[in-house]
Write an enzyme that holds these catalytic residues in place. Sequence first.
Site, PDB file in Angstrom:
ATOM      1  N   GLY A  82     -83.883 -49.869  27.348  1.00 26.31           N
ATOM      2  CA  GLY A  82     -82.857 -49.252  28.179  1.00 26.31           C
ATOM      3  C   GLY A  82     -83.328 -48.966  29.594  1.00 26.31           C
ATOM      4  O   GLY A  82     -82.521 -48.717  30.486  1.00 26.31           O
ATOM      5  N   ASN A  83     -84.631 -49.011  29.814  1.00 23.20           N
ATOM      6  CA  ASN A  83     -85.172 -48.771  31.147  1.00 23.20           C
ATOM      7  C   ASN A  83     -84.945 -50.013  32.004  1.00 23.20           C
ATOM      8  O   ASN A  83     -85.199 -51.130  31.571  1.00 23.20           O
ATOM      9  CB  ASN A  83     -86.667 -48.436  31.062  1.00 23.20           C
ATOM     10  CG  ASN A  83     -87.199 -47.877  32.349  1.00 23.20           C
ATOM     11  OD1 ASN A  83     -87.182 -48.533  33.381  1.00 23.20           O
ATOM     12  ND2 ASN A  83     -87.684 -46.652  32.292  1.00 23.20           N
ATOM     13  N   GLN A  84     -84.485 -49.803  33.219  1.00 20.35           N
ATOM     14  CA  GLN A  84     -84.095 -50.911  34.093  1.00 20.35           C
ATOM     15  C   GLN A  84     -85.182 -51.350  35.076  1.00 20.35           C
ATOM     16  O   GLN A  84     -84.938 -52.222  35.910  1.00 20.35           O
ATOM     17  CB  GLN A  84     -82.837 -50.520  34.879  1.00 20.35           C
ATOM     18  CG  GLN A  84     -81.644 -50.215  33.987  1.00 20.35           C
ATOM     19  CD  GLN A  84     -81.231 -51.418  33.161  1.00 20.35           C
ATOM     20  OE1 GLN A  84     -80.945 -52.482  33.704  1.00 20.35           O
ATOM     21  NE2 GLN A  84     -81.219 -51.266  31.843  1.00 20.35           N
ATOM     22  N   PHE A  85     -86.381 -50.765  35.004  1.00 16.19           N
ATOM     23  CA  PHE A  85     -87.424 -51.047  35.990  1.00 16.19           C
ATOM     24  C   PHE A  85     -87.680 -52.545  36.155  1.00 16.19           C
ATOM     25  O   PHE A  85     -87.604 -53.084  37.261  1.00 16.19           O
ATOM     26  CB  PHE A  85     -88.724 -50.320  35.628  1.00 16.19           C
ATOM     27  CG  PHE A  85     -89.847 -50.651  36.562  1.00 16.19           C
ATOM     28  CD1 PHE A  85     -89.920 -50.043  37.807  1.00 16.19           C
ATOM     29  CD2 PHE A  85     -90.822 -51.577  36.228  1.00 16.19           C
ATOM     30  CE1 PHE A  85     -90.942 -50.354  38.692  1.00 16.19           C
ATOM     31  CE2 PHE A  85     -91.849 -51.889  37.102  1.00 16.19           C
ATOM     32  CZ  PHE A  85     -91.911 -51.276  38.330  1.00 16.19           C
ATOM     33  N   THR A  89     -85.571 -45.122  36.724  1.00 15.24           N
ATOM     34  CA  THR A  89     -85.075 -46.353  36.121  1.00 15.24           C
ATOM     35  C   THR A  89     -84.806 -46.181  34.628  1.00 15.24           C
ATOM     36  O   THR A  89     -84.376 -47.120  33.965  1.00 15.24           O
ATOM     37  CB  THR A  89     -86.080 -47.513  36.322  1.00 15.24           C
ATOM     38  OG1 THR A  89     -87.337 -47.157  35.741  1.00 15.24           O
ATOM     39  CG2 THR A  89     -86.243 -47.844  37.792  1.00 15.24           C
TER      40      THR A  89
END
Length: 161
Positions: free
Chosen positions: A37-40, A135
């Site tokens: 789920g982290n967009q980094f 993020t």
Amino acid sequence: MKKGLDPIFNQDTNILVLGSAPSEQSLKKQQYYGNNGNQFWKMLFNYYNVPFETDYNKRVNFLLDHHIGLWDVYHLFEREGSLDTSFKTVELNDFSQILTQADIKLIITNGKKAYDEVINNQLFPEIKIVPCISTSGAANGQMEKRKMQWEEALEMVDKEF
């Protein structure tokens, strides 16, 4: 107490992205931003207009090729779950090694907690610090604003360094 991940950097690193501490999933995988789920990673690959890479070692090499390093402000921490609001006890990382071995010109903080720690502890008084929205998946409701902040920070890198 949980221990954070080792820093990712080399002597050519000019930009340091600092989070607070790895999520539970990142700790299990021993990978920065390991929660899907982290967009980094997606944001970075998108910004540089290159195909998204799922292999972690290739992701790390991509960062280093772009003179970007990763670390967190906390070396040791006690926290329930993965939210930045859940820290109970923390110990800051010692940044002397990275500051002597790399030429850090810009720090991008990934989230408010990291930014607050950097500022409150005056960790990098001589280095430009740019705060960006986290993020993490918890901030996915702010996707447009977050994308804009990260793009502005990365453009600053392209222009100034």
